[in-house]
Design a protein around this motif. Structure first.
Motif, short mmCIF file in Angstrom:
data_model
loop_
_atom_site.label_atom_id
_atom_site.label_comp_id
_atom_site.label_asym_id
_atom_site.label_seq_id
_atom_site.Cartn_x
_atom_site.Cartn_y
_atom_site.Cartn_z
N THR A 65 0.88 -1.23 -0.02
CA THR A 65 0.24 0.11 -0.06
C THR A 65 0.91 1.09 0.10
O THR A 65 0.67 1.97 -0.58
N LYS A 66 1.86 1.16 0.91
CA LYS A 66 2.83 2.49 0.77
C LYS A 66 3.46 2.61 -0.58
O LYS A 66 3.52 3.82 -1.10
N ALA A 67 3.90 1.32 -1.14
CA ALA A 67 4.52 1.71 -2.40
C ALA A 67 3.58 2.11 -3.41
O ALA A 67 4.07 2.95 -4.34
N GLU A 68 2.13 1.86 -3.49
CA GLU A 68 1.21 2.04 -4.46
C GLU A 68 0.97 3.53 -4.26
O GLU A 68 0.85 4.40 -5.13
N LYS A 70 3.04 6.25 -3.80
CA LYS A 70 4.00 6.58 -4.29
C LYS A 70 3.65 6.98 -5.63
O LYS A 70 4.28 7.80 -6.43
N LEU A 71 2.59 6.22 -6.38
CA LEU A 71 2.54 6.26 -7.81
C LEU A 71 1.50 7.10 -8.12
O LEU A 71 0.63 7.25 -7.44
N GLU A 81 -1.03 0.77 -9.74
CA GLU A 81 -0.60 -0.54 -9.88
C GLU A 81 0.76 -0.72 -10.12
O GLU A 81 1.38 0.12 -10.91
N LEU A 82 1.41 -1.42 -9.20
CA LEU A 82 2.98 -1.43 -9.29
C LEU A 82 3.43 -2.50 -10.28
O LEU A 82 2.44 -3.63 -10.68
N SER A 83 4.50 -2.19 -10.70
CA SER A 83 5.02 -3.46 -11.85
C SER A 83 5.64 -4.63 -11.31
O SER A 83 5.77 -4.55 -9.88
N GLU A 84 5.62 -5.52 -11.89
CA GLU A 84 5.85 -6.92 -11.36
C GLU A 84 7.33 -6.84 -10.46
O GLU A 84 7.41 -7.25 -9.23
N SER A 85 8.31 -6.17 -11.03
CA SER A 85 9.50 -6.10 -10.26
C SER A 85 9.51 -5.19 -9.10
O SER A 85 10.17 -5.60 -8.23
N VAL A 86 8.56 -4.35 -9.02
CA VAL A 86 8.57 -3.46 -7.96
C VAL A 86 7.67 -4.28 -6.83
O VAL A 86 8.34 -4.42 -5.77
N TYR A 156 0.02 -10.46 -4.72
CA TYR A 156 -0.31 -9.00 -5.19
C TYR A 156 -1.66 -8.99 -5.87
O TYR A 156 -2.34 -8.05 -5.50
N GLU A 157 -2.08 -9.96 -6.47
CA GLU A 157 -3.46 -9.83 -6.85
C GLU A 157 -4.52 -9.90 -5.85
O GLU A 157 -5.54 -9.17 -5.63
N ALA A 158 -4.20 -10.76 -4.59
CA ALA A 158 -5.03 -10.76 -3.47
C ALA A 158 -4.86 -9.37 -2.75
O ALA A 158 -5.93 -8.87 -2.50
#
Length: 189
Positions: A65-68, A70-71, A81-86, A156-158
């Motif tokens: 949630t914190k990473a998202e 920032k987008l 939505e985060l990229s797979e690598s992120v 991540y999907e969940a």
């Protein structure tokens, strides 16, 4: 270990206890007595696995949630939505963290893992939590176990469906740590 605290009630604007110690009331709390498995074993004790799973789900959800946040919104629905690598890196970081703030306490004579994201209902007015020892290592191992079992994509999907969906994925189901018939394999976690 027994702790005794004296609370000066008038300073807190509280009332005194009838038949108490005048202006002071004594509160006591006892640290839970850990058995040898809880003190020394490398695995998460069976009776704490549900709490550990819930703590892992909470930490994964928090980190993602914190990473998202920032987008900038990417899709028409305003979702981030985060990229797979992120999200792979974020999940790895959530398992590699120090796990500070988690420990074992006793509620109604039942030992429980306690910390961020874990609620045990009504809390006593005072309690003692044991935070030292192998708890951070056990939580990290538990976290990496779930990463290996479910994979970053499924986790991540969940997560995208909500915190409780993520917790249900990791901890629910007939063989989940929070089910009545959870497996009791010591090498598993």
């Amino acid at each position: 270990m027994r702790l005794s605290l004296m609370l000066l009630l008038p300073l807190l604007g509280a009332w005194t206890v009838p038949g108490g110690l005048g202006d002071k009331a004594s509160l006591t709390a006892t640290a839970p007595e850990l058995d040898d498995e809880e003190k020394f074993s490398a695995h998460m004790p069976t009776h704490l696995r549900c709490d550990a799973c819930r703590a892992v789900a909470y930490q994964m959800w928090q980190h993602l949630t914190k990473a998202e946040a920032k987008l900038l919104p990417l899709d028409s629905g305003g979702r981030r939505e985060l990229s797979e690598s992120v999200y792979t890196d974020v999940l790895d970081q959530s398992c590699s963290q120090t796990w500070q703030g988690y420990g074992v306490g006793e509620v109604d004579q039942v030992k429980r893992l306690m910390g961020p994201g874990l609620s045990t209902g009504v809390q006593p007015s005072i309690m003692v939590m044991i935070m030292e020892g192998l708890w951070p290592i056990r939580l990290s191992k538990t976290c990496f176990h779930y990463l290996g079992e479910f994979g970053e994509d499924q986790i991540y999907e969940a997560h995208q469906q909500g915190r409780w969906t993520l917790e249900a994925l990791l901890c629910g189901g007939p063989r989940g740590a929070c089910s009545e018939k959870a497996p009791d394999t010591r090498t598993e976690l």
